[in-house]
Design a protein around this motif. Structure first.
Motif, mmCIF file in Angstrom:
data_model
loop_
_atom_site.group_PDB
_atom_site.id
_atom_site.type_symbol
_atom_site.label_atom_id
_atom_site.label_comp_id
_atom_site.label_asym_id
_atom_site.label_seq_id
_atom_site.Cartn_x
_atom_site.Cartn_y
_atom_site.Cartn_z
ATOM 1 N N ILE A 390 1.351 -1.035 -0.027
ATOM 2 C CA ILE A 390 -0.031 -0.040 -0.413
ATOM 3 C C ILE A 390 1.129 1.373 -0.257
ATOM 4 O O ILE A 390 1.293 1.687 1.276
ATOM 5 C CB ILE A 390 -0.779 -0.371 1.076
ATOM 6 C CG1 ILE A 390 -1.460 -1.113 1.609
ATOM 7 C CG2 ILE A 390 -1.807 1.122 1.125
ATOM 8 C CD1 ILE A 390 -2.586 -1.307 2.359
ATOM 9 N N PRO A 391 1.082 2.154 -0.984
ATOM 10 C CA PRO A 391 1.439 3.226 -1.072
ATOM 11 C C PRO A 391 0.721 4.812 0.361
ATOM 12 O O PRO A 391 -0.287 4.376 -0.320
ATOM 13 C CB PRO A 391 1.435 4.171 -2.267
ATOM 14 C CG PRO A 391 0.864 2.511 -3.873
ATOM 15 C CD PRO A 391 -0.240 2.019 -2.632
ATOM 16 N N LEU A 392 2.012 4.798 1.113
ATOM 17 C CA LEU A 392 1.358 5.226 1.486
ATOM 18 C C LEU A 392 2.434 7.353 1.998
ATOM 19 O O LEU A 392 2.537 7.296 0.495
ATOM 20 C CB LEU A 392 1.784 5.019 2.859
ATOM 21 C CG LEU A 392 1.222 3.928 3.506
ATOM 22 C CD1 LEU A 392 2.248 3.884 5.468
ATOM 23 C CD2 LEU A 392 -0.163 3.911 3.747
ATOM 24 N N SER A 393 1.620 7.728 2.292
ATOM 25 C CA SER A 393 2.505 9.687 1.760
ATOM 26 C C SER A 393 4.350 9.282 2.438
ATOM 27 O O SER A 393 3.800 8.979 3.231
ATOM 28 C CB SER A 393 1.129 10.252 3.057
ATOM 29 O OG SER A 393 1.719 10.020 4.506
ATOM 30 N N GLY A 394 4.313 10.538 2.092
ATOM 31 C CA GLY A 394 5.951 10.395 2.431
ATOM 32 C C GLY A 394 6.875 9.919 2.444
ATOM 33 O O GLY A 394 8.356 9.333 2.414
ATOM 34 N N ALA A 395 6.824 9.455 0.827
ATOM 35 C CA ALA A 395 7.640 8.077 0.250
ATOM 36 C C ALA A 395 7.422 7.058 0.684
ATOM 37 O O ALA A 395 8.047 5.726 0.833
ATOM 38 C CB ALA A 395 8.766 8.458 -0.696
ATOM 39 N N ARG A 396 6.538 6.418 1.772
ATOM 40 C CA ARG A 396 6.562 5.486 2.641
ATOM 41 C C ARG A 396 4.988 4.479 1.720
ATOM 42 O O ARG A 396 4.459 4.864 0.472
ATOM 43 C CB ARG A 396 6.266 5.911 3.525
ATOM 44 C CG ARG A 396 6.502 6.718 4.401
ATOM 45 C CD ARG A 396 5.699 7.202 6.143
ATOM 46 N NE ARG A 396 4.770 7.900 6.365
ATOM 47 C CZ ARG A 396 3.511 7.935 6.431
ATOM 48 N NH1 ARG A 396 3.906 6.607 7.260
ATOM 49 N NH2 ARG A 396 2.692 8.139 6.187
ATOM 50 N N VAL A 397 5.369 3.673 2.565
ATOM 51 C CA VAL A 397 5.195 2.130 1.576
ATOM 52 C C VAL A 397 4.531 1.321 2.806
ATOM 53 O O VAL A 397 5.298 1.221 4.113
ATOM 54 C CB VAL A 397 5.671 1.197 0.290
ATOM 55 C CG1 VAL A 397 7.294 0.136 1.027
ATOM 56 C CG2 VAL A 397 4.868 0.276 -0.107
ATOM 57 N N ASP A 427 -5.665 4.294 4.635
ATOM 58 C CA ASP A 427 -5.779 5.279 4.431
ATOM 59 C C ASP A 427 -5.621 7.380 5.237
ATOM 60 O O ASP A 427 -4.778 7.762 4.166
ATOM 61 C CB ASP A 427 -6.364 5.670 3.318
ATOM 62 C CG ASP A 427 -6.385 4.951 2.146
ATOM 63 O OD1 ASP A 427 -5.213 5.189 1.487
ATOM 64 O OD2 ASP A 427 -7.477 4.637 1.470
ATOM 65 N N ILE A 428 -5.706 6.523 6.143
ATOM 66 C CA ILE A 428 -5.964 8.158 6.675
ATOM 67 C C ILE A 428 -4.587 7.633 8.642
ATOM 68 O O ILE A 428 -4.454 8.102 9.438
ATOM 69 C CB ILE A 428 -7.331 7.618 8.057
ATOM 70 C CG1 ILE A 428 -6.946 6.658 9.163
ATOM 71 C CG2 ILE A 428 -8.389 7.804 7.455
ATOM 72 C CD1 ILE A 428 -8.373 6.078 9.707
ATOM 73 N N ASP A 429 -3.845 6.964 7.988
ATOM 74 C CA ASP A 429 -1.679 7.287 8.306
ATOM 75 C C ASP A 429 -2.148 6.850 9.204
ATOM 76 O O ASP A 429 -1.488 7.557 10.583
ATOM 77 C CB ASP A 429 -0.903 8.923 7.774
ATOM 78 C CG ASP A 429 -0.842 8.290 6.348
ATOM 79 O OD1 ASP A 429 -0.390 7.149 6.754
ATOM 80 O OD2 ASP A 429 -0.459 8.839 5.586
ATOM 81 N N LEU A 430 -2.734 5.602 10.287
ATOM 82 C CA LEU A 430 -2.525 5.376 11.045
ATOM 83 C C LEU A 430 -1.164 4.001 11.677
ATOM 84 O O LEU A 430 -1.180 3.984 10.598
ATOM 85 C CB LEU A 430 -3.931 4.708 11.186
ATOM 86 C CG LEU A 430 -5.078 4.722 11.733
ATOM 87 C CD1 LEU A 430 -6.324 3.362 12.058
ATOM 88 C CD2 LEU A 430 -5.008 6.248 12.489
#
Length: 730
Positions: A390-397, A427-430
């Motif tokens: 799952i791609p996350l914000s800030g280039a994280r995965v 998606d809500i970056d928990l």
């Protein structure tokens, strides 16, 4: 003195010429006793006397005429003899041994004749010396030419074999259809090896999920056959079933998995081949010569039998042709087994495909991934294992692997629901522990919704987040095994081809569905090029071995570090799994990379409204450095809005960060936990439109919380590829 010896040898050769056949018989008899295995080939046995006769004639001619040994050439029949040995795969050492025996035997007879007819001991000694020198030189020169001919013929045969194997790889297994694959095997065999080829499959292999040791008598079904011109069809027609008598050659081949080569004559046709009196007459007229019985085995289990039959007009099958038939049949058996499994499991696979398993792993520059999902080979059916990237914000995965307890469609459907829940929570970056806490609540709600007669829902899950900027991996487990971490070797390591494999000590929480128990997040840094190997318990748990043994095998495979992630997945499965795994297996291998420092820019900002213009300048200058000037307007607007919100509503410290990866990300962090929200501004409102503009002008935006506060981010698509940007920065 030398002249007298040469004259004597010339006279000796002239006197021996009428007895050349007698000399050859003596040498040939010696060869037959010393190398009986060479003469089992009819064509070799036929050409050997001719080659020997030509050798003797050549030697006597050179002695009689006193010719120069530099002019010697290997007789044509001897060249043909070497080529025939090469065709049959006889080792070159045997050819050289034949040469040694021939020339030693001939010299022995020449020595004896010299000693008998020489008038003096001195003349006999001189003649013997000349014979020895000439004999060794003649043997060296002719053997060298014969070896060259042998090698040329062997190379041609190997090239032919490679061509046949390549053609078999292209023609066999073009579809996932068992009958079609068997017919392709028969066609290739008839084109290159035999006059008649039949393919029989065990009825048990066609009807059941797996195959088992062959019971006597084994019932087979004729799946395919191919014949050359004027060759009669086999006694058993395609589609019919038959059995082979207990103790017959085909029955033994099926039971042992070992091929068998049989020479037959028109008057000695095996009953299992004829099947009927009428067909026996047809086979007699055909003139059978040789038969190869080759087992069709795949993954350690018998599937059936292939027969290759030759007529009298062809040479009998030799050892090399047996190996070639085995190799073709082995490849075909694997394709047949794949087709068979596909046919039997098709409905299950379709159900699995309709579930929410990830079909396409997103291309993330922070990690390179390879994955496998292997349904169980038991009758329990599809399980609930899954994996996700799952791609996350800030280039994280985020890397996820999980396992719903149980099998069948219910488990697969539950897996799809949990996978959707994980993606929604991601998606809500928990953080990993918070995500598993919410997922635990989801499972409990699903339990309450289930009917009373259904099994209680329970699942295990491992959730990991990798940040390529800090090279930090954060992960939490709900009753799931920890991942394996493979650290690449450093330049100082003694064994540069091996890596360090660890199973990090991770606080493992309870399985999902128990409720009320905490989960913990663990963090550790990864060196660039490290590999994270996430797997479900089906990969390592087995009734035949304990967990520690399986984990040791897993470490061994990972320590060898195959260059390709796909090869790593295949080797893990082949090493750790039986042919019929009892449980589903989900495997995800991710190789991490660190984001280049030139792709990250960070500024600490004071909580002062006047710094907003300075932040815009920082952003604009950075875009120029990255060659992305066309994004300046949108980026300056985004930076201005996010920094202004952080100064007005957040708390110090405030930080602006820009990340260039597959997209351009602008992040503003502060120490406040209050999140901004989109709202509809009224006509005369002076504010309230900033985030709306950000949402309209960027691809994605959002907020993620951490223990220090929050981060507001926005992503823009870049007009050039990341590779072009990287080359520009370089």
């Amino acid at each position: 003195m030398g002249t007298d010896a040469h004259v004597f040898l010339s006279d000796l050769a002239r006197g021996l010429a009428p007895r050349a056949d007698q000399l050859g018989d003596v040498v040939l008899e010696h060869l037959l006793s010393e190398l009986p295995e060479v003469w089992k080939y009819e064509d070799v046995a036929a050409v050997a006397p001719v080659a020997l006769s030509e050798h003797i004639a050549t030697v006597l001619d050179f002695l009689e005429r006193g010719l120069d040994m530099t002019e010697v050439t290997t007789p044509p029949a001897a060249i043909e003899f070497a080529c025939r040995l090469a065709e049959h795969g006889v080792p070159i050492s045997q050819l050289l041994r034949v040469y040694r025996l021939v020339h030693a035997g001939l010299l022995d007879q020449l020595y004896a004749e010299t000693a008998r007819v020489a008038g003096s001991q001195q003349l006999a000694n001189e003649a013997t010396v000349i014979l020895s020198a000439m004999g060794f030189e003649y043997a060296d020169r002719t053997a060298e030419q014969a070896v060259a001919a042998y090698q040329r013929e062997r190379d041609r045969w190997l090239q032919r074999r490679l061509t046949v194997i390549n053609e078999a790889g292209t023609r066999i297994g073009t579809t996932l259809d068992t009958t079609r694959t068997a017919q392709e095997l028969a066609d290739v065999g008839a084109d290159h090896l035999a006059d008649l080829v039949t393919v029989d499959l065990l009825c048990s292999a066609l009807q059941e999920e797996g195959t088992y040791p062959v019971a006597d008598p084994a019932t087979l079904r004729r799946i395919a056959h191919a014949v050359s011109d004027s060759c009669p069809d086999p006694a058993v027609a395609t589609g019919q079933t038959h059995t082979y008598p207990e103790g017959s050659e085909p029955a033994r081949v099926l039971a042992t998995g070992q091929p068998f080569r049989l020479r037959i004559t028109a008057d000695d046709i095996p009953p299992w081949l004829a099947m009927s009196a009428d067909h026996e007459l047809a086979l007699r007229a055909m003139g059978l010569r040789s038969i190869l019985l080759v087992p069709l085995w795949a993954r350690g289990s018998p599937l059936g039998l292939a027969q290759f039959v030759r007529r009298q007009s062809a040479e009998p099958f030799d050892d090399d042709e047996l190996l070639l038939a085995q190799e073709i049949a082995s490849r075909a058996a694997m394709n047949i087994d794949n087709a068979r499994r596909y046919t039997q499991e098709r409905s299950t696979a379709l159900t699995l495909q309709r579930s929410l398993l990830q079909h396409h792993v997103p291309e993330e520059s922070s990690v390179e991934t390879a994955s496998r999902y292997l349904p169980s080979g038991s009758r329990a059916g599809v399980g609930g294992d899954w994996f996700d990237v799952i791609p996350l914000s800030g280039a994280r995965v985020a890397l996820v692997v999980g396992d719903v307890i149980g099998h069948g469609l219910h488990a697969a459907a539950t897996m799809g629901r949990l996978r959707t829940a994980v993606r929604t929570l991601a998606d809500i970056d928990l953080t990993p522990d918070e995500l598993l806490t919410h997922l635990d609540d989801v499972v409990i709600r699903l339990q309450r919704e289930e009917e009373r007669d259904t099994d209680e829902i329970s699942a295990a899950c491992l959730y990991a987040v990798y940040d390529p900027v800090s090279r930090t991996c954060s992960l939490a487990s709900a009753g799931h095994l920890p991942p394996a971490v493979v650290t690449p070797p450093t330049a100082d390591d003694d064994a540069p081809g091996s890596g360090t494999v660890e199973l990090p000590e991770l606080p493992i929480g309870p399985p999902l569905g128990l409720g009320g128990l905490p989960f913990e997040t663990a963090q550790f840094q990864l060196a660039p090029g490290s590999r994270l190997v996430l797997f479900t318990d089906g990969l390592v748990q087995s009734r035949s071995r304990d967990l520690e043994t399986a984990l040791a095998l897993l470490r061994g495979v990972l320590a060898r570090a195959p260059a390709s992630l796909e090869e790593t997945c295949d080797e893990l499965l082949s090493t750790l799994l039986p042919s019929r795994p009892a449980d589903d297996v989900a495997l995800l291998v991710a190789q991490t990379s660190a984001l280049d420092a030139d792709h990250v820019a960070t500024w600490d900002l004071p909580s002062d409204p006047t710094v907003v213009s300075e932040a815009r300048v920082h952003a604009s200058d950075q875009l120029i450095a990255w060659g992305l000037e066309e994004l300046a307007f949108t980026t300056e607007l985004v930076v201005s809005e996010l920094v202004t919100n952080a100064i007005r509503y957040g708390k110090s410290p405030i930080q602006l960060r820009m990340i260039l990866q597959s997209a351009l990300t602008c992040e503003v962090s502060d120490a406040s936990s209050t999140s901004p929200h989109l709202r509809r501004a009224r006509v005369f409102d002076e504010g309230g439109r900033g985030l709306l503009l950000v949402a309209q002008l960027t691809e994605h935006w959002g907020t993620r919380h951490n223990r220090e506060g929050k981060v507001i981010w926005a992503e823009q698509l870049i007009p050039v590829s990341p590779a072009e940007v990287s080359s520009a920065l370089a």
